[in-house]
Motif scaffolding. Structure first.
Motif, PDB file in Angstrom:
ATOM      1  N   SER A 178      39.500 -54.035 102.194  1.00 22.62           N
ATOM      2  CA  SER A 178      38.905 -53.871 100.864  1.00 22.62           C
ATOM      3  C   SER A 178      39.942 -54.189  99.783  1.00 22.62           C
ATOM      4  O   SER A 178      41.118 -53.831  99.903  1.00 22.62           O
ATOM      5  CB  SER A 178      38.411 -52.441 100.684  1.00 22.62           C
ATOM      6  OG  SER A 178      38.071 -52.242  99.332  1.00 22.62           O
ATOM      7  N   GLU A 179      39.483 -54.818  98.720  1.00 26.57           N
ATOM      8  CA  GLU A 179      40.352 -55.118  97.581  1.00 26.57           C
ATOM      9  C   GLU A 179      40.869 -53.839  96.920  1.00 26.57           C
ATOM     10  O   GLU A 179      41.882 -53.852  96.226  1.00 26.57           O
ATOM     11  CB  GLU A 179      39.606 -55.970  96.546  1.00 26.57           C
ATOM     12  CG  GLU A 179      38.300 -55.385  95.996  1.00 26.57           C
ATOM     13  CD  GLU A 179      37.072 -55.676  96.869  1.00 26.57           C
ATOM     14  OE1 GLU A 179      37.220 -55.817  98.099  1.00 26.57           O
ATOM     15  OE2 GLU A 179      35.962 -55.753  96.304  1.00 26.57           O
ATOM     16  N   GLU A 180      40.175 -52.722  97.157  1.00 21.50           N
ATOM     17  CA  GLU A 180      40.608 -51.440  96.563  1.00 21.50           C
ATOM     18  C   GLU A 180      41.773 -50.820  97.335  1.00 21.50           C
ATOM     19  O   GLU A 180      42.505 -49.998  96.790  1.00 21.50           O
ATOM     20  CB  GLU A 180      39.458 -50.417  96.586  1.00 21.50           C
ATOM     21  CG  GLU A 180      38.149 -50.899  96.022  1.00 21.50           C
ATOM     22  CD  GLU A 180      38.113 -50.845  94.506  1.00 21.50           C
ATOM     23  OE1 GLU A 180      39.136 -50.531  93.882  1.00 21.50           O
ATOM     24  OE2 GLU A 180      37.035 -51.137  93.953  1.00 21.50           O
ATOM     25  N   ARG A 233      23.798 -53.396 101.487  1.00 21.36           N
ATOM     26  CA  ARG A 233      23.533 -54.620 100.699  1.00 21.36           C
ATOM     27  C   ARG A 233      24.540 -55.709 101.027  1.00 21.36           C
ATOM     28  O   ARG A 233      24.191 -56.883 101.140  1.00 21.36           O
ATOM     29  CB  ARG A 233      23.666 -54.283  99.207  1.00 21.36           C
ATOM     30  CG  ARG A 233      22.364 -54.248  98.455  1.00 21.36           C
ATOM     31  CD  ARG A 233      22.634 -54.273  96.974  1.00 21.36           C
ATOM     32  NE  ARG A 233      23.852 -53.548  96.645  1.00 21.36           N
ATOM     33  CZ  ARG A 233      23.886 -52.416  95.963  1.00 21.36           C
ATOM     34  NH1 ARG A 233      22.784 -51.871  95.552  1.00 21.36           N
ATOM     35  NH2 ARG A 233      25.029 -51.814  95.691  1.00 21.36           N
ATOM     36  N   THR A 234      25.798 -55.327 101.197  1.00 21.64           N
ATOM     37  CA  THR A 234      26.819 -56.315 101.544  1.00 21.64           C
ATOM     38  C   THR A 234      26.547 -56.868 102.943  1.00 21.64           C
ATOM     39  O   THR A 234      26.724 -58.056 103.199  1.00 21.64           O
ATOM     40  CB  THR A 234      28.228 -55.685 101.495  1.00 21.64           C
ATOM     41  OG1 THR A 234      28.356 -54.957 100.291  1.00 21.64           O
ATOM     42  CG2 THR A 234      29.308 -56.721 101.589  1.00 21.64           C
ATOM     43  N   GLY A 235      26.101 -55.987 103.843  1.00 22.65           N
ATOM     44  CA  GLY A 235      25.733 -56.437 105.197  1.00 22.65           C
ATOM     45  C   GLY A 235      24.683 -57.530 105.132  1.00 22.65           C
ATOM     46  O   GLY A 235      24.776 -58.551 105.834  1.00 22.65           O
ATOM     47  N   GLU A 387      18.631 -42.441  98.017  1.00 23.37           N
ATOM     48  CA  GLU A 387      19.682 -43.468  97.969  1.00 23.37           C
ATOM     49  C   GLU A 387      21.065 -42.878  98.254  1.00 23.37           C
ATOM     50  O   GLU A 387      21.345 -41.750  97.859  1.00 23.37           O
ATOM     51  CB  GLU A 387      19.665 -44.143  96.580  1.00 23.37           C
ATOM     52  CG  GLU A 387      18.338 -44.840  96.319  1.00 23.37           C
ATOM     53  CD  GLU A 387      18.212 -45.381  94.887  1.00 23.37           C
ATOM     54  OE1 GLU A 387      19.235 -45.448  94.178  1.00 23.37           O
ATOM     55  OE2 GLU A 387      17.082 -45.721  94.499  1.00 23.37           O
ATOM     56  N   GLU A 388      21.901 -43.681  98.890  1.00 20.48           N
ATOM     57  CA  GLU A 388      23.271 -43.237  99.180  1.00 20.48           C
ATOM     58  C   GLU A 388      24.061 -43.149  97.877  1.00 20.48           C
ATOM     59  O   GLU A 388      24.137 -44.115  97.120  1.00 20.48           O
ATOM     60  CB  GLU A 388      23.949 -44.237 100.124  1.00 20.48           C
ATOM     61  CG  GLU A 388      25.345 -43.814 100.514  1.00 20.48           C
ATOM     62  CD  GLU A 388      26.070 -44.858 101.370  1.00 20.48           C
ATOM     63  OE1 GLU A 388      26.093 -46.046 100.985  1.00 20.48           O
ATOM     64  OE2 GLU A 388      26.609 -44.487 102.425  1.00 20.48           O
ATOM     65  N   ILE A 389      24.656 -41.972  97.609  1.00 23.29           N
ATOM     66  CA  ILE A 389      25.455 -41.787  96.392  1.00 23.29           C
ATOM     67  C   ILE A 389      26.942 -41.999  96.710  1.00 23.29           C
ATOM     68  O   ILE A 389      27.661 -42.629  95.983  1.00 23.29           O
ATOM     69  CB  ILE A 389      25.201 -40.388  95.789  1.00 23.29           C
ATOM     70  CG1 ILE A 389      23.698 -40.214  95.480  1.00 23.29           C
ATOM     71  CG2 ILE A 389      26.045 -40.193  94.529  1.00 23.29           C
ATOM     72  CD1 ILE A 389      23.283 -38.821  95.044  1.00 23.29           C
TER      73      ILE A 389
HETATM   74  P1  NAD Z   1      31.367 -52.838 100.292  1.00 21.38           P
HETATM   75  O1  NAD Z   1      30.213 -53.339 101.082  1.00 21.38           O
HETATM   76  O2  NAD Z   1      31.310 -52.939  98.813  1.00 21.38           O
HETATM   77  O3  NAD Z   1      32.708 -53.599 100.715  1.00 21.38           O
HETATM   78  C1  NAD Z   1      33.162 -53.626 102.038  1.00 21.38           C
HETATM   79  C2  NAD Z   1      33.955 -54.885 102.268  1.00 21.38           C
HETATM   80  O4  NAD Z   1      33.088 -56.015 102.159  1.00 21.38           O
HETATM   81  C3  NAD Z   1      35.082 -55.109 101.268  1.00 21.38           C
HETATM   82  O5  NAD Z   1      36.198 -55.604 101.971  1.00 21.38           O
HETATM   83  C4  NAD Z   1      34.504 -56.154 100.333  1.00 21.38           C
HETATM   84  O6  NAD Z   1      35.469 -56.956  99.701  1.00 21.38           O
HETATM   85  C5  NAD Z   1      33.683 -56.975 101.300  1.00 21.38           C
HETATM   86  N1  NAD Z   1      32.588 -57.745 100.683  1.00 21.38           N
HETATM   87  C6  NAD Z   1      31.858 -57.429  99.595  1.00 21.38           C
HETATM   88  N2  NAD Z   1      30.933 -58.394  99.367  1.00 21.38           N
HETATM   89  C7  NAD Z   1      31.081 -59.324 100.339  1.00 21.38           C
HETATM   90  C8  NAD Z   1      30.430 -60.555 100.644  1.00 21.38           C
HETATM   91  N3  NAD Z   1      29.418 -61.021  99.901  1.00 21.38           N
HETATM   92  N4  NAD Z   1      30.854 -61.260 101.725  1.00 21.38           N
HETATM   93  C9  NAD Z   1      31.852 -60.802 102.495  1.00 21.38           C
HETATM   94  N5  NAD Z   1      32.524 -59.645 102.249  1.00 21.38           N
HETATM   95  C10 NAD Z   1      32.133 -58.919 101.180  1.00 21.38           C
HETATM   96  O7  NAD Z   1      31.595 -51.337 100.770  1.00 21.38           O
HETATM   97  P2  NAD Z   1      32.613 -50.293 100.171  1.00 21.38           P
HETATM   98  O8  NAD Z   1      32.123 -49.883  98.827  1.00 21.38           O
HETATM   99  O9  NAD Z   1      33.985 -50.818 100.346  1.00 21.38           O
HETATM  100  O10 NAD Z   1      32.447 -49.055 101.216  1.00 21.38           O
HETATM  101  C11 NAD Z   1      31.504 -48.046 101.070  1.00 21.38           C
HETATM  102  C12 NAD Z   1      30.278 -48.321 101.925  1.00 21.38           C
HETATM  103  O11 NAD Z   1      30.658 -48.460 103.278  1.00 21.38           O
HETATM  104  C13 NAD Z   1      29.288 -47.173 101.914  1.00 21.38           C
HETATM  105  O12 NAD Z   1      27.982 -47.708 101.841  1.00 21.38           O
HETATM  106  C14 NAD Z   1      29.491 -46.505 103.262  1.00 21.38           C
HETATM  107  O13 NAD Z   1      28.381 -45.786 103.761  1.00 21.38           O
HETATM  108  C15 NAD Z   1      29.815 -47.680 104.120  1.00 21.38           C
HETATM  109  N6  NAD Z   1      30.528 -47.259 105.324  1.00 21.38           N
HETATM  110  C16 NAD Z   1      29.891 -47.296 106.538  1.00 21.38           C
HETATM  111  C17 NAD Z   1      30.551 -46.860 107.684  1.00 21.38           C
HETATM  112  C18 NAD Z   1      29.888 -46.870 109.040  1.00 21.38           C
HETATM  113  O14 NAD Z   1      30.599 -46.737 110.026  1.00 21.38           O
HETATM  114  N7  NAD Z   1      28.592 -47.012 109.127  1.00 21.38           N
HETATM  115  C19 NAD Z   1      31.860 -46.410 107.591  1.00 21.38           C
HETATM  116  C20 NAD Z   1      32.476 -46.380 106.349  1.00 21.38           C
HETATM  117  C21 NAD Z   1      31.802 -46.833 105.217  1.00 21.38           C
END
Ligand code: NAD
Length: 486
Positions: A178-180, A233-235, A387-389
């Motif tokens: 993550s960029e964060e 959503r990112t998925g 919704e997930e907060i």
């Molecule tokens: P995020 O989806 O915003 O980002 C995750 C990663 O995806 C980051 O590295 C980001 O740069 C990258 N990303 C963002 N957009 C992308 C794109 N279009 N293409 C490719 N990569 C992209 O998630 P977040 O805010 O970093 O994390 C919080 C979320 O993660 C919450 O929804 C949480 O529930 C979920 N989470 C799930 C699990 C699990 O095991 N199910 C575990 C931890 C966190």
């Protein structure tokens, strides 16, 4: 100013431009981070493909397993470096990071070193109707180059949860943290280099999602599979990006997890367990419970006791050993969580505690803190219940029957985790089985055995990782059929 660089083909390299790594406890700048360019992604993929053809591709399983242990040794030897980097990046309490995040970073490598050495595969002695006899057995082959994209909430833990099995199976990896929270992935590259992991086997590319390293990685034709943890959503966006090159994906996504508390629970154990499930890591764990269903006759007592728990949390500086609750990860995420606090009011919630920003009168007022918060009184259709907060917050609703509790818990598009709290073990098993989730805990929460399947249903993900389930994602099975009869 410290500069976190990309790690490509065994070298630390600057990127196209820099972005800021910010400390969420006080908004200060920790480091500059080099954002990888599209050309650097091509270089990382080429390096990884090249490494598959070299020494790494020929390395036997015991040698790979030994190398994984050496990586774990390297993390443990630099425990304090990892700890400080993780706490600075995430703002999580040092007591938490030293108990969970950094130890699990090392444990993931040890666990998968063992799994790869001991996991068996099924074989069949085949007899056809006309008397032909054959032996069928499968062998594992690496997928090739695996792209690993991870979130900020448990940066080292979740990254190594994927890197370790991918390497155990003989893949090369390109990780996009993550960029964060870019720091511990960069430290891990130093550990890999020192452990003698061949160049190109482990690469780190820093950057963002869309039109940056995340998207470049997901869409790259030279990448054979993507494993991703993050928002649902990112998925969906990643699924879109991988579609043209038909890559397998493993998705660990968001959750809106329920905890069901029966009146016959062990009250103190349940209170402690549920408080953890709501507030641990400032509620920023995908497995956290944001929906509590409490049997009506226990409701008032439970709400009062959880309120006291929430108000006794030590919201403070992450490096203070007494702190239980740090800031949220970023200004943007705090804006999101506060918008749900406001929405809950508009939706008619009763605010049992919290709902705002704590005041410190020091540097933390520039950080991204929110108050631990409890709501009651919302209808099941409210957005705050749906919704997930992803903050230190829950909604508590009463229920009268077991069936009602199960129906409410299952009334969600997510399906990651749930917990059931009761001293009636038969009921515990019965309810656990009926929850539409990938992981259910009975009288506990976040108790993990790394050999067990981990993942979610619906919006919470695709596939399972953990133990042999990880091996099944990170390898291709090749069935070999040998005719034994003449
Ligand atoms: P995020 O989806 O915003 O980002 C995750 C990663 O995806 C980051 O590295 C980001 O740069 C990258 N990303 C963002 N957009 C992308 C794109 N279009 N293409 C490719 N990569 C992209 O998630 P977040 O805010 O970093 O994390 C919080 C979320 O993660 C919450 O929804 C949480 O529930 C979920 N989470 C799930 C699990 C699990 O095991 N199910 C575990 C931890 C966190």
């Amino acid at each position: 100013m410290n500069l976190l660089q990309n790690y490509i083909n065994g070298h630390f390299v600057r990127g196209a431009r820099e972005f800021a790594d910010v400390n969420p406890a006080d908004g200060s700048l920790i480091a500059e981070v080099s954002e990888a360019s599209r050309e650097q992604m091509d270089e990382a993929v080429a390096a990884a493909r090249n490494a598959l053809r070299g020494e790494w591709g020929r390395m036997a399983v015991p040698a790979r397993a030994a190398l994984l242990h050496k990586i774990a040794d390297g993390i443990e030897a630099r425990f304090q470096d990892f700890l400080h980097a993780e706490v600075a990046d995430t703002g999580k309490p040092v007591a938490l990071a030293s108990r969970i995040d950094v130890p699990r970073g090392a444990a993931n490598f040890r666990a998968f070193a063992d799994v790869i050495k001991t996991a068996g595969l099924e074989s069949f002695r085949t007899e056809t109707a006309d008397g032909v006899i054959a032996l069928n057995y499968a062998v594992r082959k690496p997928l090739g180059v695996v792209g690993i994209i991870t979130p900020w909430n448990l940066p080292l833990l979740l990254l190594t949860w994927k890197v370790a099995p991918a390497l155990a199976c003989g893949n090369c990896v390109i990780v996009k943290p993550s960029e964060e929270t870019p720091a511990t992935a960069t430290l891990l590259a130093e550990v890999m280099q020192a452990a003698g992991v061949p160049a190109g086997v482990f690469n780190v590319v820093h950057g963002f999602g869309p039109n940056s390293a995340g998207e470049f990685l997901a869409a790259h034709p030279g990448v054979d599979a993507i494993t991703f943890t993050g928002e649902s959503r990112t998925g969906a966006a990643i699924m879109h990006a991988v579609a043209p090159t038909v890559k397998p994906v493993s998705f660990e996504l968001g959750g809106k997890n329920a905890a069901i508390v029966f009146a016959d629970c062990d009250f103190d154990q349940t209170l402690n367990g549920v408080a953890d499930a709501v507030f641990l890591n400032t509620g920023q764990v995908c497995l956290c419970a944001e929906r509590l269903y409490v049997e009506r006759k226990l409701m008032d007592r439970f709400v009062t006791a959880l309120k006291q728990k929430a108000e006794s949390l030590r919201v403070g500086w992450p490096m203070d050993q007494a702190t239980t609750t740090g800031p949220l990860i970023s200004q943007g995420h705090r804006d999101k969580v506060l918008s749900y606090y406001q929405l809950a009011r508009e939706e008619g919630a009763t605010i049992v505690t919290g709902g705002g920003i704590p005041k410190f009168n020091d540097g933390r007022d520039r950080g991204f803190y929110v108050e631990p918060t409890i709501f009651t009184g919302l209808p099941e259709s409210a957005r705050c219940v749906k919704e997930e907060i992803f903050g230190p917050v829950c909604h508590i609703a009463p229920f009268d029957t077991e069936e009602e509790a199960i129906a409410k818990a299952n009334d969600t598009q997510y399906g990651l985790a749930g917990s059931v709290w009761t001293t009636n073990l038969k009921r515990g098993h019965r309810v656990a089985e009926k929850l539409r989730v990938g992981i259910t805990w009975v009288n506990c929460w976040f108790l993990r055995d790394l050999r067990t399947p981990f993942g979610g249903m619906g919006l919470s993900g695709i596939g399972r990782e953990g133990g042999v389930h990880s091996l099944n994602f990170y390898s291709e099975l090749n069935n070999i059929c040998v005719k034994l009869s003449d």
